[in-house]
Design an enzyme around this catalytic site. Structure first.
Site, short mmCIF file in Angstrom:
data_model
loop_
_atom_site.label_atom_id
_atom_site.label_comp_id
_atom_site.label_asym_id
_atom_site.label_seq_id
_atom_site.Cartn_x
_atom_site.Cartn_y
_atom_site.Cartn_z
N SER A 146 -7.87 -63.51 -49.76
CA SER A 146 -6.86 -63.49 -50.80
C SER A 146 -5.49 -63.61 -50.17
O SER A 146 -5.27 -63.16 -49.03
CB SER A 146 -6.95 -62.17 -51.58
OG SER A 146 -5.84 -62.01 -52.45
N TYR A 159 -6.27 -52.82 -51.94
CA TYR A 159 -6.79 -54.18 -52.01
C TYR A 159 -6.15 -55.05 -50.93
O TYR A 159 -6.84 -55.79 -50.21
CB TYR A 159 -6.54 -54.77 -53.40
CG TYR A 159 -7.04 -56.19 -53.55
CD1 TYR A 159 -8.40 -56.44 -53.71
CD2 TYR A 159 -6.17 -57.27 -53.50
CE1 TYR A 159 -8.87 -57.74 -53.84
CE2 TYR A 159 -6.63 -58.56 -53.63
CZ TYR A 159 -7.99 -58.79 -53.79
OH TYR A 159 -8.47 -60.08 -53.91
#
Length: 174
Positions: A146, A159
């Site tokens: 990501s 995250y």
């Protein structure tokens, strides 16, 4: 993946297959002729995906996988080889994306993110790689990262940290 690429007969394992990206990956590989091992903790969603993609029992294995459990990950590997006898591609796609400010996140939520987003890809990759090497299969292992690995969001610290760690893990495995 190129729409013209042929994966006819190749076996592709996808974790987090019941999610948005997992569904897209599953559909793309199915359309390209791959046999699929669809892994997710939500078996009912996998069954729905199988029906939606019109996958036959001989071309798909659904595996209810708890990526926080070593035994469940080993079961995924064993079931994949028991069903198809080989694995060509493994896609570590599953991930947890909890929100909240760092000081408000409890340790169990932190551990869950690290377990699913970092520890599980390590174990999945290691166990499938061992089998691929033993069988002399020139396989591929793909970890879905990501942009959060390179930018910190104040409400997504666990995250972002996990995706940075996954980036480092991927480079280390390579």
């Amino acid at each position: 993946m190129s729409e013209t690429q042929d994966y006819n007969g190749e076996v592709v394992v996808i974790t987090g297959a019941a999610g948005v990206f997992g569904k897209w990956l599953s559909q793309s590989f199915a359309n390209a002729g791959a046999r699929l091992v669809l892994s997710d903790i939500r078996l009912d969603k996998l069954e729905h995906l199988k029906a939606e993609l019109n996958l036959s029992a001989d071309t798909v294995l659904l595996h209810e996988t708890d990526l926080r459990s070593n035994e469940s990950i080993l079961s995924l590997v064993d079931a994949s080889y028991n069903k198809f006898g080989r694995v060509d591609i493994v896609i570590n796609n599953a991930g947890l994306y909890p929100g909240g400010f760092l000081l408000d996140i409890d340790v169990d939520a932190w551990d869950a993110v690290m377990d699913v987003n970092v520890r599980a890809p390590f174990l999945v990759a290691r166990e499938f790689a061992r089998r691929m090497i033993k069988a002399s299969t020139p396989g591929n292992i793909i970890n879905i990262g990501s942009g959060a690995a390179r930018s910190m969001r104040t409400t997504m610290v666990p995250y972002c940290v996990s995706k940075t760690a996954l980036d480092r893990l991927t480079k280390g495995l390579a």
